[in-house]
Scaffold this active site. Sequence first.
Site, PDB file in Angstrom:
ATOM      1  CE1 TYR A 111      -2.864  -4.235   6.477  1.00 41.66           C
ATOM      2  CE2 TYR A 111      -4.155  -2.768   5.374  1.00 41.66           C
ATOM      3  CZ  TYR A 111      -3.200  -2.860   6.037  1.00 41.66           C
ATOM      4  OH  TYR A 111      -2.354  -1.725   6.662  1.00 41.66           O
ATOM      5  N   GLY A 158     -14.020  -6.427   2.320  1.00 40.29           N
ATOM      6  CA  GLY A 158     -12.929  -7.250   2.035  1.00 40.29           C
ATOM      7  C   GLY A 158     -12.957  -8.406   2.829  1.00 40.29           C
ATOM      8  CB  CYS A 199      -0.788  -0.002   1.309  1.00 40.47           C
ATOM      9  SG  CYS A 199       0.041  -0.142   2.804  1.00 40.47           S
ATOM     10  CG  ASN A 200       3.696   2.026   2.434  1.00 34.76           C
ATOM     11  OD1 ASN A 200       4.874   1.416   2.224  1.00 34.76           O
ATOM     12  ND2 ASN A 200       3.237   1.279   3.713  1.00 34.76           N
TER      13      ASN A 200
END
Length: 448
Positions: free
Chosen positions: A195, A191, A47-48
Amino acid sequence: MLICLTANHRNASFDLLEKLSVGTADVARDLVAQSSFVQGAVVLATCNRFEAYLDIDEPVTAGISLAVEEAAESFSSASGTDVGELRDSLTVLCGDNVADHLFAVSSGLESVVVGEDEIAGQVKRALSTARVEGTTSSDLERLFQRASHTSRGVKTKTGLGGAGRSLARLALDLAESRVTDWAQTRVLLVGTGQYARVTLANLRDRGVSDIRVFSPSGRAVVFAAKQGLEPVAADGFLDAIATADVVITCSTADTVVLDAAHLETAVTLPGALPRRLVIDLGLPRNVDPSVASVAGTELLDLETISLHAPLDELNAESDARALVDQAAAEYRAGKAEAAVTPAVVALRSHLFDLLDAEIDRSRSRGESAESTERALRHLVGVILHSPSVRARELARDGRADEVFAAVETLFGLGSAAAERAATAAAAADDQHSPDAVSLEHYRRSAEG
């Protein structure tokens, strides 16, 4: 030579990282198949950060430049990003710097939230994907395996794992000011992947019990059964949004799963709550930014969350960085030691060839073959022991060139002989150490 192309939260926008995470899954395979320079590739997308670890067979500057250009164009084309913007956002690391970087990344030292728990698993999955796609190489395997070993050491030997917090936990921390009582909060979780499980654990730690789950891919029923949740069917999605205080999205869907139209419709349904917080943990983003314009809706996305990342836990981070530096130094020393293996193998091969010739002459003179051979082989082993140990010590001190020069000067075994010996050694069992493989290989050939 290994190189790393990295675009992360420090040198690239979240919009660019989002684009790179979509459509680039197959690029590594195509890059290895079509490139003249790239022999292996492992892609790490989180995500980063978006990173490509490449094994190229051309160690000169021109080869590196061409490999970087090929990779940039391939990733740009697959993700629909401007190649110029991508080049400007990529940092290129070469040689030993690659190990330093990956070891720090896998240990959580380069994350938005220092010490985050998820990155180590993401690094392992990146290698597993490369194996499935057939894009890994022996050097990349060793690098990533050592990185995983280092991250485990950091987690067990420092306080970083306990001090570091995941993005999900940080997002819920930031939501504290918007939530009166977590125990009374109704949450819709969108989801069902890894995660989502991390987020669910963090919600339960805060006392949240009213949790429903929706899956864009239709996995809600199975996930809900395993986790003790209430599943939401596709036709109940809007009703679930309407009656949720907090909506958390952490889906791996490639497209937006929640937009302003969903919210505008949901707020008109009977029983709809007047206000709600939407937390988007997806990359690519699961929520269209326009939802923030819907009355009563507040959006907390990854970009906002990253701006509120806490200060580093100084002591824990310092200890962790010391361990990472130590592991990287040991990795470099190991590579340097392995670099002289061809010279050592060539020396051993040469001496055992001389030994075989001496044994043949002894046999031709009618001497006791068994006693002569045993004595000579023992002698060669004794002769080789000290030079072999010394060669490794010199290599670890960065003096590998001196080892090659000495072998060539003393025995006339130049680089060509060393390369032939290394090629023969590489054909042996890859699960043994290079030196053990080489010694056993040449002993067998000498005795055969």
